[in-house]
Enzyme design. Structure first.
Site, PDB file in Angstrom:
ATOM      1  N   GLN A  84     -88.034   5.588 -25.018  1.00 19.51           N
ATOM      2  CA  GLN A  84     -88.446   6.972 -25.269  1.00 19.51           C
ATOM      3  C   GLN A  84     -89.333   7.128 -26.496  1.00 19.51           C
ATOM      4  O   GLN A  84     -89.924   8.184 -26.712  1.00 19.51           O
ATOM      5  CB  GLN A  84     -87.216   7.884 -25.426  1.00 19.51           C
ATOM      6  N   CYS A 137     -83.002  15.625 -20.589  1.00 20.20           N
ATOM      7  CA  CYS A 137     -83.551  14.411 -21.204  1.00 20.20           C
ATOM      8  C   CYS A 137     -84.713  14.826 -22.095  1.00 20.20           C
ATOM      9  O   CYS A 137     -85.529  15.659 -21.698  1.00 20.20           O
ATOM     10  CB  CYS A 137     -84.030  13.449 -20.121  1.00 20.20           C
ATOM     11  N   LEU A 138     -84.771  14.230 -23.282  1.00 19.33           N
ATOM     12  CA  LEU A 138     -85.866  14.549 -24.208  1.00 19.33           C
ATOM     13  C   LEU A 138     -87.223  14.200 -23.610  1.00 19.33           C
ATOM     14  O   LEU A 138     -88.241  14.769 -24.009  1.00 19.33           O
ATOM     15  CB  LEU A 138     -85.670  13.792 -25.529  1.00 19.33           C
ATOM     16  N   HIS A 186     -76.453   7.613 -19.445  1.00 17.06           N
ATOM     17  CA  HIS A 186     -77.836   8.099 -19.504  1.00 17.06           C
ATOM     18  C   HIS A 186     -78.709   7.121 -20.295  1.00 17.06           C
ATOM     19  O   HIS A 186     -79.814   6.779 -19.872  1.00 17.06           O
ATOM     20  CB  HIS A 186     -77.820   9.501 -20.130  1.00 17.06           C
ATOM     21  N   GLU A 187     -78.199   6.651 -21.456  1.00 13.30           N
ATOM     22  CA  GLU A 187     -78.994   5.744 -22.296  1.00 13.30           C
ATOM     23  C   GLU A 187     -79.094   4.349 -21.672  1.00 13.30           C
ATOM     24  O   GLU A 187     -80.149   3.719 -21.725  1.00 13.30           O
ATOM     25  CB  GLU A 187     -78.415   5.657 -23.709  1.00 13.30           C
ATOM     26  N   HIS A 217     -81.753   4.469 -19.102  1.00  7.85           N
ATOM     27  CA  HIS A 217     -83.109   4.406 -19.684  1.00  7.85           C
ATOM     28  C   HIS A 217     -83.549   2.951 -19.872  1.00  7.85           C
ATOM     29  O   HIS A 217     -84.701   2.612 -19.622  1.00  7.85           O
ATOM     30  CB  HIS A 217     -83.134   5.082 -21.070  1.00  7.85           C
ATOM     31  N   GLY A 276     -78.665  11.509 -27.856  1.00  6.47           N
ATOM     32  CA  GLY A 276     -78.894  10.083 -27.613  1.00  6.47           C
ATOM     33  C   GLY A 276     -80.380   9.813 -27.558  1.00  6.47           C
ATOM     34  O   GLY A 276     -81.177  10.737 -27.349  1.00  6.47           O
TER      35      GLY A 276
HETATM   36  O1  GNR Z   1     -79.990  15.173 -25.841  1.00  2.00           O
HETATM   37  C1  GNR Z   1     -79.606  14.854 -24.722  1.00  2.00           C
HETATM   38  N1  GNR Z   1     -78.639  15.589 -24.123  1.00  2.00           N
HETATM   39  C2  GNR Z   1     -78.003  15.196 -22.976  1.00  2.00           C
HETATM   40  C3  GNR Z   1     -77.230  16.132 -22.315  1.00  2.00           C
HETATM   41  C4  GNR Z   1     -76.563  15.801 -21.171  1.00  2.00           C
HETATM   42  C5  GNR Z   1     -76.633  14.529 -20.703  1.00  2.00           C
HETATM   43  C6  GNR Z   1     -77.401  13.571 -21.339  1.00  2.00           C
HETATM   44  C7  GNR Z   1     -78.070  13.902 -22.478  1.00  2.00           C
HETATM   45  S1  GNR Z   1     -79.009  12.698 -23.315  1.00  2.00           S
HETATM   46  C8  GNR Z   1     -80.226  13.716 -24.033  1.00  2.00           C
HETATM   47  C9  GNR Z   1     -81.131  12.929 -24.959  1.00  2.00           C
HETATM   48  C10 GNR Z   1     -81.916  11.911 -24.178  1.00  2.00           C
HETATM   49  O2  GNR Z   1     -82.835  12.174 -23.449  1.00  2.00           O
HETATM   50  N2  GNR Z   1     -81.516  10.669 -24.288  1.00  2.00           N
HETATM   51  O3  GNR Z   1     -82.111   9.696 -23.593  1.00  2.00           O
HETATM   52 NI    NI Z   2     -82.969  10.704 -21.846  1.00  2.00          NI
END
Ligand code: GNR
Ligand code: NI
Length: 169
Positions: free
Chosen positions: A50, A92-93, A134-135, A138, A45
């Protein structure tokens, strides 16, 4: 175009993003670039903040390019239903190398607009539910570390500060 990923410490990650009102070719190009950037970074995601863009836009593909039908565009998303509870490792990236267990609802429904501005609802379980939350977080200026203990969060912050000082962040 592949955008570099903004890392924790940049204020763009901690402010609420702007609602999208214009659904034009510029938006569709940005969505293409977001998918390209997400795949390049090996993420499931990616939210616009980001890549330094404070707009309520996110893309998800939990199959990592395996299934072309799994590509999901979320514009102005809101979580409208949640169910159950599940604890799993999350990363998270924007916080590379860190992972923590996060407890979240196991099933969620999101209401969002697509690239053309049409509203839709999507229900996801497990990893998809986690990515939807998660997204959406953000876009509200929230990172997954907001869901862990203050102790663990402070430890991560301290490590990041050290990495910044060493020029390794
Ligand atoms: O790549 C991602 N893997 C992930 C693994 C577990 C829970 C959430 C994520 S999202 C993350 C990519 C990211 O930072 N998206 O904002
Ligand atoms: Ni993230």
């Amino acid at each position: 175009m592949i955008y570099p990923i903004v890392k924790f410490g940049d204020p763009v990650l901690e402010k609420a993003a702007e609602t999208v009102t214009v659904f034009d070719d510029e938006l569709r190009k940005l969505l293409d670039d977001m998918f390209e950037s997400m795949y390049a970074a090996h993420g499931v995601g990616l939210a616009a903040p980001q890549i330094g863009i404070s707009r309520r836009i996110a893309v998800i593909d939990i199959t990592f390019k395996e299934d072309p039908n799994a590509k999901l565009v979320l514009i102005n998303p809101e979580i409208i239903r949640t169910e159950g509870r599940h604890t799993q490792q999350e990363g998270c990236l924007s916080l590379p190398e860190f992972r923590e267990n996060v407890t979240r609802p196991r099933v969620v429904t999101v209401r969002a607009q697509d690239a053309k501005g049409n509203w839709f609802e999507k229900t996801g379980e497990d990893l998809l539910a986690r990515a939807l939350q998660h997204e959406t977080d953000h876009l509200n200026g929230k990172l997954y570390i907001a869901h862990i203990s203050a102790l663990k969060r402070d430890l991560i912050k301290r490590k990041v500060r050290k990495l910044i000082k060493q020029g390794e962040w």
